[in-house]
Write an enzyme that holds these catalytic residues in place. Structure first.
Site, mmCIF file in Angstrom:
data_model
loop_
_atom_site.group_PDB
_atom_site.id
_atom_site.type_symbol
_atom_site.label_atom_id
_atom_site.label_comp_id
_atom_site.label_asym_id
_atom_site.label_seq_id
_atom_site.Cartn_x
_atom_site.Cartn_y
_atom_site.Cartn_z
ATOM 1 N N SER A 248 15.193 -45.550 19.144
ATOM 2 C CA SER A 248 16.632 -45.777 19.208
ATOM 3 C C SER A 248 17.157 -46.665 18.093
ATOM 4 C CB SER A 248 16.998 -46.416 20.553
ATOM 5 O OG SER A 248 16.360 -47.666 20.696
ATOM 6 N N CYS A 249 16.280 -47.378 17.383
ATOM 7 C CA CYS A 249 16.759 -48.350 16.406
ATOM 8 C C CYS A 249 15.854 -48.355 15.197
ATOM 9 C CB CYS A 249 16.814 -49.748 17.016
ATOM 10 S SG CYS A 249 17.284 -51.027 15.842
ATOM 11 N N GLY A 250 16.430 -48.172 14.023
ATOM 12 C CA GLY A 250 15.630 -48.133 12.811
ATOM 13 C C GLY A 250 15.395 -49.479 12.169
#
Length: 281
Positions: free
Chosen positions: A118-120
């Site tokens: 969900s988060c890079g």
């Protein structure tokens, strides 16, 4: 090798109907370890990302481009999918050997490259650490895009989301020409992974920087997606949902045209409005 989808048994509860147990198709999610180093030398793990298996070489190369590690496929000698150390072998490791003269990335604990689906950028220490400078002058790209073309992109992207049709649980990124032709689409449980897969495809096919193109994403436009577009030399980023403040600030700073809420034949332009040709008022 991992599958894009998997079957699981679920209980379907319907307050207006019967409750029953049945099989369901889910988007697969597995870790991918990216190992990077010089050819002939040690190649330690640089990143572990949770992703949907498939197009893993594109993902690894795209990740290295959008993290500023490499600029082109010429910076890579070999990139191969490996079995890894687990039994049974899952082929969840990509080993990348850098060309001579390419500086290998420093694995710094304060800039942890572990990322979730969900988060890079969740593992990185600060905004200063993630603000990687692009080698490309996006402001010099003369491309323009007609508003009537932009509004067709969401439907074109959605029609190409084959795995989403089966699961309802995957993000998509598509690379389009300014005329609205789809040249590459990738799906993944992670928005940033889908973009990296597109960028990696472009790199491996000699299409970086992707001047004159539009990157369309199926979710929101976050800071890391704007950064990835700038590192790939893509002058226009369009999203079906909202951008963040940092995304807008970075787009304006980088000369990137940022479009959000692109749906139902309408959209907002948050930066670079001169590239978008709109109907006369």
């Amino acid at each position: 090798m991992g599958r894009v989808t998997a079957r699981r048994r679920i209980t379907r509860v319907d307050l207006d109907g019967a409750t029953r147990t049945r099989p369901d198709t889910l988007a697969a999610e597995e870790p991918l370890e990216i190992r990077v180093g010089p050819a002939g030398g040690p190649r330690p793990p640089l990143a572990v990302t949770m992703r949907t298996p498939g197009n893993d070489l594109d993902l690894a190369i795209g990740f290295l481009v959008t993290e500023g590690v490499i600029a082109s496929p010429d910076d890579v000698v070999t990139a191969q999918l490996c079995a890894g150390d687990n039994e049974p072998n899952t082929y969840n490791v990509v080993d990348v050997a850098l060309a001579p003269g390419v500086e290998p990335p420093t694995t710094d604990p304060s800039r942890n490259f572990y990322t979730t689906s969900s988060c890079g950028v969740c593992g990185k220490a600060s905004i200063d650490a993630v603000r990687v400078r692009s080698r490309h002058d996006l402001g010099a790209d003369p491309v323009t895009v007609d508003a009537t073309t932009l509004v067709t992109l969401p439907d074109t992207l959605r029609a190409a989301q084959k795995a989403f049709d089966a699961t309802g649980g995957l993000h998509a990124a598509g690379l389009f020409t300014a005329a609205g032709d789809l040249v590459c689409v990738r799906e993944d449980v992670g928005r940033h992974n889908a973009v990296d897969k597109v960028v990696g495809w472009a790199a491996r096919n000699g299409r970086l920087p992707a001047t004159g193109h539009v990157l369309m994403v199926s979710g929101r436009a976050s800071f890391e997606l704007v950064q990835k577009a700038t590192l790939a030399g893509i002058p226009v980023l369009a999203a079906v949902s909202a951008p963040s403040t940092l995304a807008v600030d970075l787009a304006a700073e980088s000369g990137l045209t940022l479009v959000g809420f692109l749906r139902d034949r309408a959209f907002n332009i948050y930066a670079g409005d001169k590239r978008v040709i709109t109907p006369p008022r």
